[in-house]
Structure formats: C-alpha cells, structure tokens
Design a protein around this motif. Structure first.
Motif, PDB file in Angstrom:
ATOM      1  N   GLU A  60      11.644  37.004 -15.905  1.00  0.00           N
ATOM      2  CA  GLU A  60      11.630  38.352 -15.334  1.00  0.00           C
ATOM      3  C   GLU A  60      12.273  38.394 -13.963  1.00  0.00           C
ATOM      4  OE1 GLU A  60       8.641  39.908 -13.081  1.00  0.00           O
ATOM      5  OE2 GLU A  60       8.971  41.980 -13.670  1.00  0.00           O
ATOM      6  N   ASP A  62      13.040  40.938 -10.898  1.00  0.00           N
ATOM      7  CA  ASP A  62      12.951  42.269 -10.289  1.00  0.00           C
ATOM      8  C   ASP A  62      14.252  42.496  -9.534  1.00  0.00           C
ATOM      9  OD1 ASP A  62      10.289  42.865 -11.072  1.00  0.00           O
ATOM     10  OD2 ASP A  62       9.498  41.693  -9.395  1.00  0.00           O
ATOM     11  N   GLU A 169      13.500  44.311 -14.103  1.00  0.00           N
ATOM     12  CA  GLU A 169      12.816  45.535 -13.659  1.00  0.00           C
ATOM     13  C   GLU A 169      13.629  46.195 -12.551  1.00  0.00           C
ATOM     14  OE1 GLU A 169       8.773  45.202 -12.166  1.00  0.00           O
ATOM     15  OE2 GLU A 169       8.816  47.275 -11.446  1.00  0.00           O
ATOM     16  N   LYS A 171      13.664  48.128  -9.375  1.00  0.00           N
ATOM     17  CA  LYS A 171      12.725  48.405  -8.290  1.00  0.00           C
ATOM     18  C   LYS A 171      13.242  49.571  -7.435  1.00  0.00           C
ATOM     19  CE  LYS A 171       9.314  45.474  -8.752  1.00  0.00           C
ATOM     20  NZ  LYS A 171       7.973  46.001  -9.109  1.00  0.00           N
TER      21      LYS A 171
END
Ligand code: G3P
Ligand code: CA
Length: 339
Positions: A60, A62, A169, A171
């Motif tokens: 993952e 960000d 992700e 942000k």
C-alpha cells in the motif's frame, strides 16, 4: 530480449493478471499497510521489500504530490513526522503553516518541494518509542516515487514467482485540487502508462473522499475502494453500502466497524460484511496492529504499550466474519493467522 528485460515483461504481465488467476479465491488478501510498517519506517523500499518477503499480496502506497507534479509516497503532505526535513538547514525557510482538510498544520509540505529536493531527505520511523527496532533504520531510505513502487512490485513479482499487487490511496485529493495539483488525473495517467488501468489488473485505488473516487472513475477502470472511518458508521449501513456500490468495487472500513469491541473484548461481528456482500462489494478492513496500544484491553499482554498482544485473535475474527482482505502493519502475522 535479454534475461532482465524478459523477466520484467513477464512480471508486468503477472501484475496485470486477473485476481482470480493470481490468488486463491478462498483466502483473504493481505495488504501491507505502508509496507511492513510495524518493522521498518513506513513507505520505504525496505518496508515494502520486507512485506513481500513476509507473504503480503498487495503493498500500500499513500500518495501525495510534489511542486513539480510527481506522485510520491507519504501518508500526509506534511513530512516532519516521517522524514529528517527538520535537520536540513537549506529547507528551514520552507517551514510554514497551512489549513489542510480543515485542520491547521505547521511543518514542511511536499507541494513546496521539487522531486529532486525531496529526494535529498531520508525517511524516519513515525513512532520511535513504540517501534524502536524500526527506528534503527532511520536515515536508510529516500522517499519513494509512485513509479518506484510500481517498479518494485513488478520486479518482485518476477523474483518471487507470485504477483504482488498495488493498493494506492489518494491523500488529500480535495486539497490538492484546490492548489491545481489534481491527484486523480496524475494517478490515472501513471496507471495507464504502466498498463495497470484495467478492471482486472492487480490494483485497488482507495480514498476517504467519495467525490475523488467518482472523479477517478471517469479516467480509469481500476477497481475502487471507499474508505470509511469509525466516525462515519452511516456510510456502512445497508443503504450506505448500496450507495458505495454505485461507484466502487469494495469498502475499506475501520476494523472496529466489522468487529466492535465490547467491554474491552472482541464482540460479535456487525452485519457489515453480509450487507456489503448483498450490495456486491468486497470488504477490506484496516488497520490491524500488533502492539498492546492498538488492541482491546482483553487482548493485551503485559503493561508495555509496545509489547505485542494477541493480535492473531483480531485477524481470525475478521477472517471468520468473511472479509476478502485485511490491511496490517504486520503482514507476517496476517499471513500466519490466515493459515
Ligand atoms: O488505507 C487504509 C488505511 O490506510 C486508511 O488509513 O490513515 O492509514 O491511510 P491511513
Ligand atoms: Ca492508507
């Protein structure tokens, strides 16, 4: 084609394979949250490599943006908590205060640095008191770009003989749009450039902001996951989940929305997984951490907040509830509990 190029081409194909081909569909996926961030400074090459070595299925990153529009991998755009920026006198004058998503924050911000400048910084452990072993790796790694994380996943897919997916992700998307650095477009372009923008590719794109996911949907076919915090339970009501299913493939709830804590112990599961399944959504809860500090009181072992408690009980309760994936700072333990 030489051997290196051939391996890379093969790994690119693996990363772009169907999840049904890539994984045992009976087993939930293990998503390495910011890498193996319980054991290495988060969002570093070392954290991602360790996660893959430990058996993570997805890593993952960000994502935030630099002044010159590059996607770089940090949990927030203010970087004093996870880098040595404060120790760089040449950047002292960049310290400032901004309002990000309604909160006044003081520090150094990625959008005020070029990529070349950011690359002179080194990553540090965010929680050195809690994670002293990880803090021993302070200063070893630079901030990765998103492209470097994609390349790492492809290279490791080739080396490990199994596909490693990516789970980026976005942000602060509304904030970045407000300063004319739209993160959705940069991410969609990066995925397309890497032949990873299809619905069957081993990619999930996540955000807490529904509008950002809807914007992204117009630019890419990559699978979407709506993140939901513990403070927004209405988003994961049966009706809320139907709304999410109109644009996303999955929901990523705080794990307490799946297995609530009652009187310091794990309670019975909520209806979230069944309601999500009825809506056609996968469920990937976050973030399971092993330290006592993050566990319900009945699962803690001893009084040291940094000591590991019975985190296996949390993984097992989530798997038994029927989730299709789980985010953890300790992918090794998530894999072990999965069996
Ligand atoms: O993306 C899942 C989880 O990571 C969301 O929380 O704050 O750790 O990015 P955060
Ligand atoms: Ca995240």
């Amino acid at each position: 084609m030489d051997l290196t190029r051939r391996a890379f081409a093969l790994s690119s194909a693996a990363l772009a394979a169907s999840p049904a081909m890539a994984f045992d569909a009976r087993k939930p996926i293990v998503i390495a949250h910011r890498g193996a961030s319980g054991e290495r400074p988060e969002h570093t090459r070392a954290a991602y490599l360790l996660a893959i070595e430990q058996g993570a299925d997805f890593i993952e990153p960000d994502l935030v943006l630099t002044k010159d529009g590059h996607l770089v991998v940090r949990h927030e755009n203010e970087i004093s908590g996870t880098t040595d920026v404060a120790a760089h006198p040449e950047f002292a004058a960049r310290k400032t205060a901004k309002v990000i998503d309604g909160e006044r924050i003081e520090g150094w911000f990625t959008e005020d640095f070029t990529l070349d400048e950011l690359k002179t910084l080194r990553a540090r452990e965010r929680l050195p008191q809690l994670r002293p072993v990880s803090a021993k790796f302070d200063g070893c790694d630079a901030i990765p770009t998103f492209q470097e994380v994609i390349d790492l996943a492809k290279q490791q897919s080739a080396c490990c003989g199994r596909p490693i997916g990516i789970y980026p992700e976005m942000k602060h998307p509304a904030y970045f749009a407000s300063i004319h650095l739209p993160i959705e477009r940069r991410l969609a372009e990066a995925l397309t450039r890497n032949n990873l923008g299809g619905v069957h590719d081993l990619v999930f794109v996540q955000s807490f902001e529904p509008e950002s996911l809807r914007n992204f949907q117009a630019m890419s076919q990559a699978k979407l996951v709506q993140l939901v915090g513990a403070d927004r339970p209405e988003m994961v009501s049966a009706d809320g989940l139907k709304r999410i299913a109109s644009y996303a493939h999955g929901v990523g709830p705080d794990w307490s929305l799946v297995i609530p804590t009652q009187g310091g112990a794990l309670g019975p599961p909520t209806s979230l997984v069944a309601d999500a399944r009825a809506a056609g959504l996968q469920v990937h809860p976050w973030t399971v951490r092993a330290e006592n500090r993050f566990l319900p009181t009945s699962l803690r072992k001893g009084a040291d907040p940094a000591a590991h408690g019975d985190v296996g009980a949390v993984f097992k309760a989530l798997y038994a509830a029927g989730v299709q994936g789980v985010f953890s700072d300790f992918p090794r333990l998530a894999v072990k509990a999965r069996g």
